[in-house]
Design a protein around this motif. Structure first.
Motif, PDB file in Angstrom:
ATOM      1  N   PRO A 188     -78.334 -12.308  24.200  1.00 57.34           N
ATOM      2  CA  PRO A 188     -76.942 -13.025  23.887  1.00 57.34           C
ATOM      3  C   PRO A 188     -77.167 -14.180  22.905  1.00 57.34           C
ATOM      4  CG  PRO A 188     -77.396 -12.755  26.209  1.00 57.34           C
ATOM      5  CD  PRO A 188     -78.743 -12.476  25.765  1.00 57.34           C
ATOM      6  N   ALA A 189     -78.474 -14.539  22.643  1.00 59.35           N
ATOM      7  CA  ALA A 189     -78.873 -15.368  21.656  1.00 59.35           C
ATOM      8  C   ALA A 189     -78.292 -15.288  20.522  1.00 59.35           C
ATOM      9  CB  ALA A 189     -80.193 -15.910  21.777  1.00 59.35           C
ATOM     10  N   ILE A 190     -78.309 -14.043  20.183  1.00 56.61           N
ATOM     11  CA  ILE A 190     -77.940 -13.752  18.687  1.00 56.61           C
ATOM     12  C   ILE A 190     -76.599 -13.804  18.660  1.00 56.61           C
ATOM     13  CG2 ILE A 190     -77.982 -11.509  17.076  1.00 56.61           C
ATOM     14  CD1 ILE A 190     -80.640 -12.427  17.711  1.00 56.61           C
ATOM     15  N   ARG A 191     -75.637 -13.322  19.359  1.00 55.41           N
ATOM     16  CA  ARG A 191     -74.206 -13.430  19.129  1.00 55.41           C
ATOM     17  C   ARG A 191     -73.725 -14.833  19.247  1.00 55.41           C
ATOM     18  NH1 ARG A 191     -71.827 -12.133  23.590  1.00 55.41           N
ATOM     19  NH2 ARG A 191     -73.419 -11.294  24.878  1.00 55.41           N
ATOM     20  N   LYS A 192     -74.562 -15.704  19.893  1.00 58.24           N
ATOM     21  CA  LYS A 192     -74.385 -17.201  19.991  1.00 58.24           C
ATOM     22  C   LYS A 192     -74.929 -17.976  18.827  1.00 58.24           C
ATOM     23  CE  LYS A 192     -74.011 -16.902  25.092  1.00 58.24           C
ATOM     24  NZ  LYS A 192     -74.872 -17.111  26.142  1.00 58.24           N
ATOM     25  N   PHE A 193     -75.801 -17.462  18.017  1.00 63.43           N
ATOM     26  CA  PHE A 193     -76.461 -18.088  16.904  1.00 63.43           C
ATOM     27  C   PHE A 193     -75.420 -18.886  15.914  1.00 63.43           C
ATOM     28  CE2 PHE A 193     -78.433 -18.217  12.751  1.00 63.43           C
ATOM     29  CZ  PHE A 193     -79.519 -19.100  12.893  1.00 63.43           C
ATOM     30  N   ALA A 194     -75.462 -19.980  15.484  1.00 65.83           N
ATOM     31  CA  ALA A 194     -74.693 -20.710  14.574  1.00 65.83           C
ATOM     32  C   ALA A 194     -75.555 -21.122  13.741  1.00 65.83           C
ATOM     33  CB  ALA A 194     -74.021 -21.733  15.150  1.00 65.83           C
ATOM     34  N   PRO A 195     -75.659 -20.562  12.408  1.00 67.34           N
ATOM     35  CA  PRO A 195     -76.612 -21.018  11.419  1.00 67.34           C
ATOM     36  C   PRO A 195     -76.494 -22.459  10.726  1.00 67.34           C
ATOM     37  CG  PRO A 195     -75.255 -19.563  10.473  1.00 67.34           C
ATOM     38  CD  PRO A 195     -74.702 -19.614  11.761  1.00 67.34           C
ATOM     39  N   LEU A 196     -77.322 -23.140  10.611  1.00 67.19           N
ATOM     40  CA  LEU A 196     -77.281 -24.566   9.851  1.00 67.19           C
ATOM     41  C   LEU A 196     -76.864 -24.388   8.386  1.00 67.19           C
ATOM     42  CD1 LEU A 196     -80.261 -26.389  11.676  1.00 67.19           C
ATOM     43  CD2 LEU A 196     -77.832 -26.347  12.074  1.00 67.19           C
ATOM     44  N   LEU A 220     -71.324  -6.979  16.964  1.00 69.01           N
ATOM     45  CA  LEU A 220     -71.954  -7.236  18.407  1.00 69.01           C
ATOM     46  C   LEU A 220     -70.740  -7.422  19.350  1.00 69.01           C
ATOM     47  CD1 LEU A 220     -75.054  -9.398  17.573  1.00 69.01           C
ATOM     48  CD2 LEU A 220     -74.932  -6.932  18.007  1.00 69.01           C
ATOM     49  N   ASN A 221     -69.811  -8.242  19.178  1.00 57.44           N
ATOM     50  CA  ASN A 221     -68.718  -8.601  19.913  1.00 57.44           C
ATOM     51  C   ASN A 221     -68.018  -7.487  20.107  1.00 57.44           C
ATOM     52  OD1 ASN A 221     -69.758 -11.317  20.421  1.00 57.44           O
ATOM     53  ND2 ASN A 221     -68.155 -12.375  18.768  1.00 57.44           N
ATOM     54  N   SER A 222     -68.068  -6.607  19.196  1.00 60.42           N
ATOM     55  CA  SER A 222     -66.861  -5.186  19.325  1.00 60.42           C
ATOM     56  C   SER A 222     -67.630  -4.157  20.193  1.00 60.42           C
ATOM     57  CB  SER A 222     -66.647  -4.905  17.972  1.00 60.42           C
ATOM     58  OG  SER A 222     -67.885  -4.173  17.313  1.00 60.42           O
ATOM     59  N   ALA A 223     -69.091  -4.257  20.263  1.00 62.56           N
ATOM     60  CA  ALA A 223     -69.754  -3.361  21.207  1.00 62.56           C
ATOM     61  C   ALA A 223     -69.496  -3.472  22.344  1.00 62.56           C
ATOM     62  CB  ALA A 223     -71.258  -3.544  20.872  1.00 62.56           C
ATOM     63  N   GLU A 224     -69.519  -2.421  23.273  1.00 64.50           N
ATOM     64  CA  GLU A 224     -69.382  -2.389  24.494  1.00 64.50           C
ATOM     65  C   GLU A 224     -70.598  -3.034  25.398  1.00 64.50           C
ATOM     66  OE1 GLU A 224     -68.847   0.731  28.407  1.00 64.50           O
ATOM     67  OE2 GLU A 224     -68.316   1.364  26.469  1.00 64.50           O
ATOM     68  N   GLU A 274     -74.390 -21.121   3.534  1.00 67.45           N
ATOM     69  CA  GLU A 274     -74.410 -19.949   2.882  1.00 67.45           C
ATOM     70  C   GLU A 274     -74.445 -18.529   3.758  1.00 67.45           C
ATOM     71  OE1 GLU A 274     -76.922 -19.811  -0.411  1.00 67.45           O
ATOM     72  OE2 GLU A 274     -76.109 -21.998  -1.071  1.00 67.45           O
ATOM     73  N   LEU A 275     -75.030 -18.828   5.095  1.00 69.65           N
ATOM     74  CA  LEU A 275     -75.093 -17.749   6.127  1.00 69.65           C
ATOM     75  C   LEU A 275     -74.133 -17.733   6.970  1.00 69.65           C
ATOM     76  CD1 LEU A 275     -79.134 -18.311   7.011  1.00 69.65           C
ATOM     77  CD2 LEU A 275     -78.050 -16.397   5.684  1.00 69.65           C
ATOM     78  N   ILE A 276     -73.131 -18.500   7.000  1.00 67.78           N
ATOM     79  CA  ILE A 276     -72.199 -18.409   8.038  1.00 67.78           C
ATOM     80  C   ILE A 276     -71.359 -17.154   7.864  1.00 67.78           C
ATOM     81  CG2 ILE A 276     -69.837 -19.483   8.497  1.00 67.78           C
ATOM     82  CD1 ILE A 276     -71.089 -22.242   7.935  1.00 67.78           C
ATOM     83  N   ASP A 277     -70.868 -16.652   6.727  1.00 66.91           N
ATOM     84  CA  ASP A 277     -70.092 -15.354   6.693  1.00 66.91           C
ATOM     85  C   ASP A 277     -71.021 -14.093   7.069  1.00 66.91           C
ATOM     86  OD1 ASP A 277     -67.983 -16.752   5.664  1.00 66.91           O
ATOM     87  OD2 ASP A 277     -68.266 -16.139   3.609  1.00 66.91           O
ATOM     88  N   GLN A 278     -72.283 -14.114   6.831  1.00 66.63           N
ATOM     89  CA  GLN A 278     -73.224 -12.926   7.083  1.00 66.63           C
ATOM     90  C   GLN A 278     -73.136 -13.000   8.495  1.00 66.63           C
ATOM     91  OE1 GLN A 278     -76.110 -14.170   3.891  1.00 66.63           O
ATOM     92  NE2 GLN A 278     -76.931 -12.130   4.620  1.00 66.63           N
ATOM     93  N   VAL A 279     -73.709 -13.903   9.287  1.00 69.81           N
ATOM     94  CA  VAL A 279     -73.480 -14.412  10.556  1.00 69.81           C
ATOM     95  C   VAL A 279     -72.487 -13.926  11.399  1.00 69.81           C
ATOM     96  CG1 VAL A 279     -74.342 -15.822  12.763  1.00 69.81           C
ATOM     97  CG2 VAL A 279     -75.578 -15.932  10.698  1.00 69.81           C
ATOM     98  N   ALA A 280     -71.258 -14.276  10.841  1.00 70.76           N
ATOM     99  CA  ALA A 280     -70.002 -14.005  11.313  1.00 70.76           C
ATOM    100  C   ALA A 280     -69.718 -12.331  11.279  1.00 70.76           C
ATOM    101  CB  ALA A 280     -68.896 -14.743  10.719  1.00 70.76           C
ATOM    102  N   LEU A 281     -70.120 -11.731  10.339  1.00 65.94           N
ATOM    103  CA  LEU A 281     -69.826 -10.314  10.263  1.00 65.94           C
ATOM    104  C   LEU A 281     -70.807  -9.677  11.419  1.00 65.94           C
ATOM    105  CD1 LEU A 281     -68.967  -7.892   8.435  1.00 65.94           C
ATOM    106  CD2 LEU A 281     -70.761  -7.772   7.223  1.00 65.94           C
ATOM    107  N   ILE A 282     -72.166 -10.018  11.390  1.00 61.11           N
ATOM    108  CA  ILE A 282     -72.829  -9.522  12.471  1.00 61.11           C
ATOM    109  C   ILE A 282     -72.206  -9.501  13.825  1.00 61.11           C
ATOM    110  CG2 ILE A 282     -75.339  -9.312  13.361  1.00 61.11           C
ATOM    111  CD1 ILE A 282     -74.781  -8.345  10.471  1.00 61.11           C
ATOM    112  N   ARG A 283     -72.023 -11.036  14.056  1.00 58.39           N
ATOM    113  CA  ARG A 283     -71.432 -11.451  15.348  1.00 58.39           C
ATOM    114  C   ARG A 283     -70.037 -10.448  15.754  1.00 58.39           C
ATOM    115  NH1 ARG A 283     -70.543 -16.750  14.725  1.00 58.39           N
ATOM    116  NH2 ARG A 283     -72.576 -17.032  15.342  1.00 58.39           N
ATOM    117  N   SER A 284     -69.294 -10.109  14.971  1.00 60.17           N
ATOM    118  CA  SER A 284     -68.191  -9.217  15.057  1.00 60.17           C
ATOM    119  C   SER A 284     -68.799  -7.798  15.418  1.00 60.17           C
ATOM    120  CB  SER A 284     -67.236  -9.177  13.887  1.00 60.17           C
ATOM    121  OG  SER A 284     -67.750  -8.674  12.728  1.00 60.17           O
TER     122      SER A 284
END
Length: 151
Positions: free
Chosen positions: A120-128, A143-147, A131-141
């Motif tokens: 679950p650390a991957i879904r909760k990760f907030a980059p410092l 993971l969050n949409s997965a069952e 420039e990575l915020i959008d990339q991480v948000a896309l991956i988080r979306s």
């Protein structure tokens, strides 16, 4: 927790998913494991070779490799091993780890089903790095949409 380039717990979970798939009738050659790290791919293969319920020779038919080496291949079932759960390490490799093209390859190799195994650390990760915020948000979306089966 604290995993960087290999996770014994994930390797064990993945081997059980593979055994269940084979026992349900899926051919070993139709199963692939994709991970960002060679070390995790080797660990998964080692677990499979030693698994008492895996039919003889089946481990050789199952592909477990990095995203780069899996590119261009397809399988009915693809298991994506996220591996990393150490957020300090993740911060250092975030450019590599959250690269959209890598994730695209990883999740589009399955003909029928993708199973994502990770902390679950991957879904909760907030980059410092802003420039990575959008990339991480896309991956988080993704993971969050997965069952979620368990946490």
């Amino acid at each position: 927790e604290g995993c960087r380039t290999a996770s014994k717990e994930e390797a064990e979970i993945i081997s059980e998913i593979i055994i269940d798939a084979i026992e349900s009738g899926l051919a070993p050659a139709e199963i692939g494991v994709v991970t960002p790290f060679r070390r995790q791919a080797r660990l998964v293969k080692r677990r499979l070779r030693r698994h008492p319920r895996l039919p003889s020779g089946a481990a050789a038919d199952i592909v477990a490799d990095t995203v780069e080496r899996f590119q261009g291949q397809e399988r009915e079932l693809v298991i994506l091993s996220l591996t990393t759960s150490d957020t300090d390490f993740l911060e250092r490799i975030a450019d590599f780890y959250f690269q959209e093209e890598r994730w695209n390859v990883a999740v589009t190799r399955a003909r029928s089903k993708v199973v994502i195994v990770g902390s679950p650390a991957i879904r909760k990760f907030a980059p410092l790095d802003s420039e990575l915020i959008d990339q991480v948000a896309l991956i988080r979306s993704l993971l969050n949409s997965a069952e979620r089966v368990s946490e």
